[in-house]
Design a protein around this motif. Structure first.
Motif, short mmCIF file in Angstrom:
data_model
loop_
_atom_site.label_atom_id
_atom_site.label_comp_id
_atom_site.label_asym_id
_atom_site.label_seq_id
_atom_site.Cartn_x
_atom_site.Cartn_y
_atom_site.Cartn_z
N UNK A 19 0.19 8.74 -5.16
CA UNK A 19 -1.10 8.40 -4.38
C UNK A 19 -2.24 8.59 -5.17
N UNK A 20 -3.06 7.50 -5.14
CA UNK A 20 -4.39 7.40 -5.63
C UNK A 20 -5.41 7.74 -4.83
N UNK A 21 -6.26 8.76 -4.95
CA UNK A 21 -7.23 9.49 -4.38
C UNK A 21 -8.70 8.94 -4.96
N UNK A 22 -9.54 8.06 -4.39
CA UNK A 22 -10.87 7.77 -4.83
C UNK A 22 -11.95 8.53 -4.28
N UNK A 23 -12.84 8.92 -4.87
CA UNK A 23 -13.78 9.61 -4.33
C UNK A 23 -15.33 9.07 -4.73
N UNK A 32 -4.72 5.38 -1.59
CA UNK A 32 -3.89 4.29 -1.78
C UNK A 32 -2.66 4.58 -2.09
N UNK A 33 -1.46 3.93 -1.68
CA UNK A 33 -0.08 4.16 -2.09
C UNK A 33 0.10 3.30 -3.51
N UNK A 92 -7.20 1.88 -1.07
CA UNK A 92 -8.27 3.10 -1.22
C UNK A 92 -9.31 2.78 -0.81
N UNK A 93 -9.91 1.63 -1.22
CA UNK A 93 -11.41 1.08 -1.15
C UNK A 93 -11.69 0.40 0.53
N UNK A 94 -10.42 -0.20 1.01
CA UNK A 94 -10.46 -0.55 2.20
C UNK A 94 -10.69 0.88 3.17
#
Length: 402
Positions: A19-23, A32-33, A92-94
């Motif tokens: 999983x990608x986690x954007x902050x 995002x998967x 993740x951006x969506x």
């Protein structure tokens, strides 16, 4: 608003997920998967070592620009690792955009085109009788469509048949399990399976079947012709799709609908199949086809050629991806059906989500963004556990498509 952190989380609550986690600097987070079954750490490294550093300082609202920055800006394009990594960023951006707007993502895609997302489950068994009992269980749960897979007499193991009927996971060994295959035995069995299922459940239940790339075009044509009287919803991946002209031969001999595309990474992988109307359903999915942005391009192309959607939805897609798929499914005009393999309770605890199943339909959550979170403390308790998908050999020992 700027991106200040992009972190990769690898966890194994029963199976591996990336999983990608954007902050952002405002504290908004998006998920995002990035799971690529059996090659998870390749994507994790691609994100951690090459992509994440490039995201810092970028405007998270510029989704299209970021997609092209990661795609056109990389000389070595496409491929499952690259496109899965891009998908994680895009998704993740969506998620962030929906949270900032205060709307579920499907509203940003144009709103609902339908009330719910029709899904199918997986009924399997060693014998036809076992499969029929599993079909009955799914119909009792409210499913309107069921994929049927059965053991092949004379073969020790068969794709799609598992001990755990509800939570099938083929990647389960530290080294690839070697299975054996006989197309001749398989082609004798499948019509018997469909005949028995139709006899017990009648004409209204949608029946699907996955060939899993194992036949030649003429063998697939024979299979499709033999099943026509049972009106399958589709046969999936009848042949390997590298030779797309092969689907033309299948079309010449059967009207059984064809679905393909779960291993596709881009619109160019399916352009010929769609524009020449050689398939009926495109099975590309968010995590392996470049995210919501690129999947929507594929589906819009498909709509022009009467091809409907049928996205992959096995357990190698985390709830983050399943939620993203549902937001796309509920919005696109040419939706067909969504695969839905349920995750275990443990996976659902690590990824709490708002989507729900009711009466044969999945419903995306109404929370802003994707409606999925990750419990990082719980995720940390389940470290990566290497697991490989099986490989396949013919009875004479030759390597074959799994």
């Amino acid at each position: 608003m700027k991106i200040v952190d992009a972190r990769v989380i690898v966890t194994c609550p029963g199976r591996n997920f990336v999983t990608l986690k954007i902050t952002t600097d405002d504290g908004v987070t998006g998920l995002g998967d990035a799971t690529l079954n059996g090659r998870e750490l390749a994507v994790a490294s691609y994100l951690r070592d090459h992509v994440a550093p490039l995201l810092i300082g970028r405007d998270p609202a510029r989704i299209e620009d970021t997609w092209n920055y990661l795609y056109r800006g990389a000389y070595w394009r496409r491929g499952p690792v690259t496109m899965t990594a891009i998908a994680a960023v895009d998704t993740a951006l969506w998620d962030i955009k929906g949270k900032v707007a205060g709307l579920p993502v499907y509203q940003l895609l144009g709103g609902r085109s339908r009330d719910g997302v029709t899904v199918y489950g997986h009924a399997n068994g060693e014998t036809v009788a076992e499969v029929l009992d599993e079909v009955a269980r799914y119909t009792e749960l409210g499913y309107k469509a069921v994929r049927v897979q059965c053991g092949v007499p004379g073969l020790p193991v068969t794709y799609g048949v598992s001990q755990d009927k509800m939570f099938y996971e083929p990647a389960a060994a530290r080294r690839p399990v070697e299975a054996t295959w006989s197309s001749e035995k398989y082609l004798r069995m499948v019509p018997e399976l469909f005949a028995a299922t139709r006899d017990r459940f009648g004409p209204d239940l949608h029946l699907l079947h996955d060939v899993h790339h194992r036949l030649t075009p003429i063998e697939a044509a024979r299979l499709g012709a033999s099943l026509e009287e049972y009106a399958p919803f589709w046969i999936e991946d009848p042949v390997p799709a590298e030779l797309q002209e092969g689907f033309r031969l299948i079309r010449q001999h059967t009207t059984t609908p064809i679905a393909v595309g779960e291993v596709f990474n881009s619109i160019w992988d399916c352009q010929q199949l769609i524009t020449e109307q050689l398939i009926d359903y495109i099975r590309a999915t968010v995590v392996h086809a470049g995210g919501i942005t690129h999947l929507r391009r594929i589906f819009d192309l498909a709509a022009l050629y009467h091809v409907r959607t049928g996205s992959h939805g096995a357990t190698d897609l985390s709830p983050v991806c399943m939620s993203a798929a549902l937001h796309v499914d509920i919005a696109v005009p040419n939706f067909g059906i969504q695969e839905y393999m349920r995750h275990t309770e443990l996976t659902d605890e690590v990824f709490p989500h708002g989507y729900r199943f009711a009466d044969g339909y999945l419903h995306p959550g109404e929370e802003p963004g994707l409606g999925v979170e990750i419990d990082e403390k719980l995720a940390a308790r389940y470290p990566y556990d290497p697991a490989y998908l099986p490989v396949n050999r013919l009875l004479d020992g030759s390597m074959h498509h799994w």
